[in-house]
Write a protein that holds these residues in place. Sequence first.
Motif, PDB file in Angstrom:
ATOM      1  N   CYS A  91       0.835  -1.204   0.000  1.00 16.01           N
ATOM      2  CA  CYS A  91       0.000   0.000   0.000  1.00 16.01           C
ATOM      3  C   CYS A  91       0.870   1.255   0.000  1.00 16.01           C
ATOM      4  O   CYS A  91       0.436   2.313  -0.426  1.00 16.01           O
ATOM      5  N   CYS A 129      -8.380  -2.644  -6.235  1.00 12.66           N
ATOM      6  CA  CYS A 129      -7.237  -2.211  -5.425  1.00 12.66           C
ATOM      7  C   CYS A 129      -6.317  -3.402  -5.191  1.00 12.66           C
ATOM      8  O   CYS A 129      -6.668  -4.338  -4.481  1.00 12.66           O
ATOM      9  N   PRO A 130      -5.129  -3.378  -5.797  1.00 11.42           N
ATOM     10  CA  PRO A 130      -4.249  -4.544  -5.657  1.00 11.42           C
ATOM     11  C   PRO A 130      -3.719  -4.731  -4.242  1.00 11.42           C
ATOM     12  O   PRO A 130      -3.328  -5.838  -3.860  1.00 11.42           O
ATOM     13  N   GLY A 131      -3.710  -3.663  -3.446  1.00 10.54           N
ATOM     14  CA  GLY A 131      -3.301  -3.805  -2.040  1.00 10.54           C
ATOM     15  C   GLY A 131      -4.322  -4.658  -1.310  1.00 10.54           C
ATOM     16  O   GLY A 131      -3.987  -5.587  -0.568  1.00 10.54           O
ATOM     17  N   PRO A 187      -1.316   6.492  -8.357  1.00  8.36           N
ATOM     18  CA  PRO A 187      -1.027   7.039  -7.019  1.00  8.36           C
ATOM     19  C   PRO A 187      -0.591   5.928  -6.071  1.00  8.36           C
ATOM     20  O   PRO A 187      -0.672   6.072  -4.862  1.00  8.36           O
ATOM     21  N   CYS A 188      -0.098   4.845  -6.619  1.00 12.90           N
ATOM     22  CA  CYS A 188      -0.082   3.567  -5.901  1.00 12.90           C
ATOM     23  C   CYS A 188       1.230   2.816  -6.106  1.00 12.90           C
ATOM     24  O   CYS A 188       1.773   2.798  -7.207  1.00 12.90           O
ATOM     25  N   LYS A 211       0.291  -1.065  -7.549  1.00  7.14           N
ATOM     26  CA  LYS A 211      -0.007  -1.205  -8.979  1.00  7.14           C
ATOM     27  C   LYS A 211       1.221  -1.712  -9.740  1.00  7.14           C
ATOM     28  O   LYS A 211       1.091  -2.324 -10.792  1.00  7.14           O
ATOM     29  N   MET A 213     -10.738  -0.324  -0.287  1.00  6.38           N
ATOM     30  CA  MET A 213      -9.492   0.288  -0.751  1.00  6.38           C
ATOM     31  C   MET A 213      -8.496   0.198   0.403  1.00  6.38           C
ATOM     32  O   MET A 213      -8.843   0.519   1.545  1.00  6.38           O
ATOM     33  N   ALA A 214      -7.284  -0.219   0.083  1.00  2.00           N
ATOM     34  CA  ALA A 214      -6.305  -0.453   1.145  1.00  2.00           C
ATOM     35  C   ALA A 214      -5.865   0.834   1.840  1.00  2.00           C
ATOM     36  O   ALA A 214      -5.599   0.838   3.043  1.00  2.00           O
ATOM     37  N   CYS A 215      -5.777   1.913   1.091  1.00  2.00           N
ATOM     38  CA  CYS A 215      -5.234   3.138   1.684  1.00  2.00           C
ATOM     39  C   CYS A 215      -6.347   3.962   2.333  1.00  2.00           C
ATOM     40  O   CYS A 215      -7.429   4.094   1.746  1.00  2.00           O
ATOM     41  N   GLY A 267      -8.822   5.937   0.283  1.00  4.29           N
ATOM     42  CA  GLY A 267      -8.766   5.440  -1.089  1.00  4.29           C
ATOM     43  C   GLY A 267      -7.522   5.927  -1.806  1.00  4.29           C
ATOM     44  O   GLY A 267      -6.570   6.419  -1.187  1.00  4.29           O
ATOM     45  N   CYS A 268      -7.524   5.804  -3.129  1.00  2.00           N
ATOM     46  CA  CYS A 268      -6.308   6.095  -3.913  1.00  2.00           C
ATOM     47  C   CYS A 268      -5.840   7.531  -3.781  1.00  2.00           C
ATOM     48  O   CYS A 268      -4.666   7.814  -4.006  1.00  2.00           O
ATOM     49  N   GLY A 282      -3.146   7.483  -1.655  1.00  2.00           N
ATOM     50  CA  GLY A 282      -2.309   6.326  -1.996  1.00  2.00           C
ATOM     51  C   GLY A 282      -0.834   6.501  -1.671  1.00  2.00           C
ATOM     52  O   GLY A 282      -0.329   7.608  -1.531  1.00  2.00           O
TER      53      GLY A 282
END
Length: 569
Positions: free
Chosen positions: A191, A299-301, A353-354, A357, A497-499, A502-503, A506
């Motif tokens: 994240c 969200c890949p996190g 922003p990640c 990703k 969303m992990a963060c 959200g992004c 990120g």
Amino acid sequence: MVKVTIDNQTIMVEEGTKIIDAAKETGIIIPRLCFLREINEIGACRVCSVEVEGTDKLLTACNTVVEDGMVVKTNSPKVRRARRTNIEFILSQHDFSCATCVRSGNCSLQEIANDLNVDSMPYKIKYEKRAWNKDFPLQKDFSKCIKCMRCIQVCDKIQSLGIWDVVNSGSRTTVDVSHNRQIEDADCVLCGQCITHCPVGSLTTRNDTHRVYDAIEDENLITVVQVAPAVRAAWAENLNIEEKSATPSLMVAALKKIGFDYVFDTNFSADLTIMEEANEFLEVYTSGGRDLPMFTSCCPGWVRFMKSQYPDMVKYLSTSKSPQQMFGAVAKSYYADLLGVDANKICCISIMPCTAKKKEAEIETINDTEAQRDVDIVITTREMEKMIRAENLDFSKLKEESFDSPLGIGSGAGVIFGATGGVMEAALRSAYYFVTGKNPDPDSFVSVRGEEGWRESKFSIAGNELSVAVVSGLRNARELMDALIRGEVKYDFVEVMACPGGCSGGGGQPIKDGCELAYTRANKLYKLDKKMYLRYSHENPAIQKIYSEYLGKPNSEIAHKLLHTDHES
Ligand code: HC0
Ligand code: SF4
């Protein structure tokens, strides 16, 4: 209320107030380095030391509560000497090769050392060196770690993952991956929250800008760049551009100067994601018989978290690929055909922003079966900012430019993906249309917005009762998952969303130490959405065209091949 005197100014403050906050009320900003409000208030760096009448020892202002009648000096000669010495000690274990450091100019240690007039080093410099996997998207430089503990606390308290811990003792004390693990085996979801909360350049993102420059220079390649929704809300924060001038169109102009052949928008593929995911959801929902919700998977996190922490639940993730991956798959099929070139000539670059990703693009099974990557290179907003800086642009003379067509056409529903709740809101706008044949008011679903880490909403669409939840931050996600498993809550559709925020918040976004900007940026995205002519993904003409000319309909065979993935494989 209690009475406190700070630098000869007496004020009344609430009981329980910390000295650092009481001082702020008198207009004094006490310097701090390790401090993170409500996350890391441990006084580890001792930079916030102050003198309190009646005590010999200096006290740390970040975690000392004021007492009635307390008299505090925040900048006495004794305080200044102590702060200076503390900073010199920290510097004696820090590789301060500032010119080559990614955080130069945006480093709290550099700033405090300058503010305290540290102009020589009385101590021998000796820093820790440890090996690190250079291919991993998250990079740790031990020679720069100042042991402030922020990364440990953010990962533990906000993300519930405990990736970092203190290791060794004495002068060799440092922060490393916990339980003696290698980072790639440690369930790190990437994240990047530890990076954005690191006050110095110890935690960073893998630098992929050289690969981007190589691709731009390669005459055999066509560079196609996509810009994620949340990037536009933050790209100019550290570029010294007036806020009202920092439009998405100015960002496009700056990217064109760098030399990308086509500048496209992830909003396009966010709209595509909605077409696939909203239809997938309606299929799951109407088929009934499921006791667990469908979870978003963009969200890949979050997907990494699900795979490592709740492997039995992975089957409940939407199979729709994220907009980043959908964009790449479409760029190398539909768009390659439109250009009349071989897909291998296209180099697809994402600006995100990640940090996660970068890893998502490397997942073998996410890529299209033709053995090529959907997305070739991923850089973060911060890496983009460095590339823009290297162009030496006078922004007052730079003329705005539009995203290229057709993969640069996106709706307001795509824009809000960058804020927590945005994917849900965008999906509901279109799901309503798919069920009723009519557009809802675009603002019908704003109750999914907000700053709470776990929000719930209920809607009725044509007599169907829908229960949805939106979560950001992985500690919140863990609480929701555990509550679902215990049967305490029940939802049809859940966005995670992990963060936090959200992004827009990120781990690849610009860093402003001590400021949490996720919701400020989210509000910018909501404003952009509100101003847009197109506010529904299904009304995006470029989306309608790709279905009529190439994909047929959502969830068709070709859509499945290009736009969906099996998270369990
Ligand atoms: Fe996001 Fe996305 S919204 S995850 O935060 O869905 O990174 O901005 O690009 O892919 O669109 C990030 C942001 C994206 C994707 C989109 C989604
Ligand atoms: Fe990346 Fe966004 Fe997920 Fe954070 S919330 S890990 S920035 S996709």
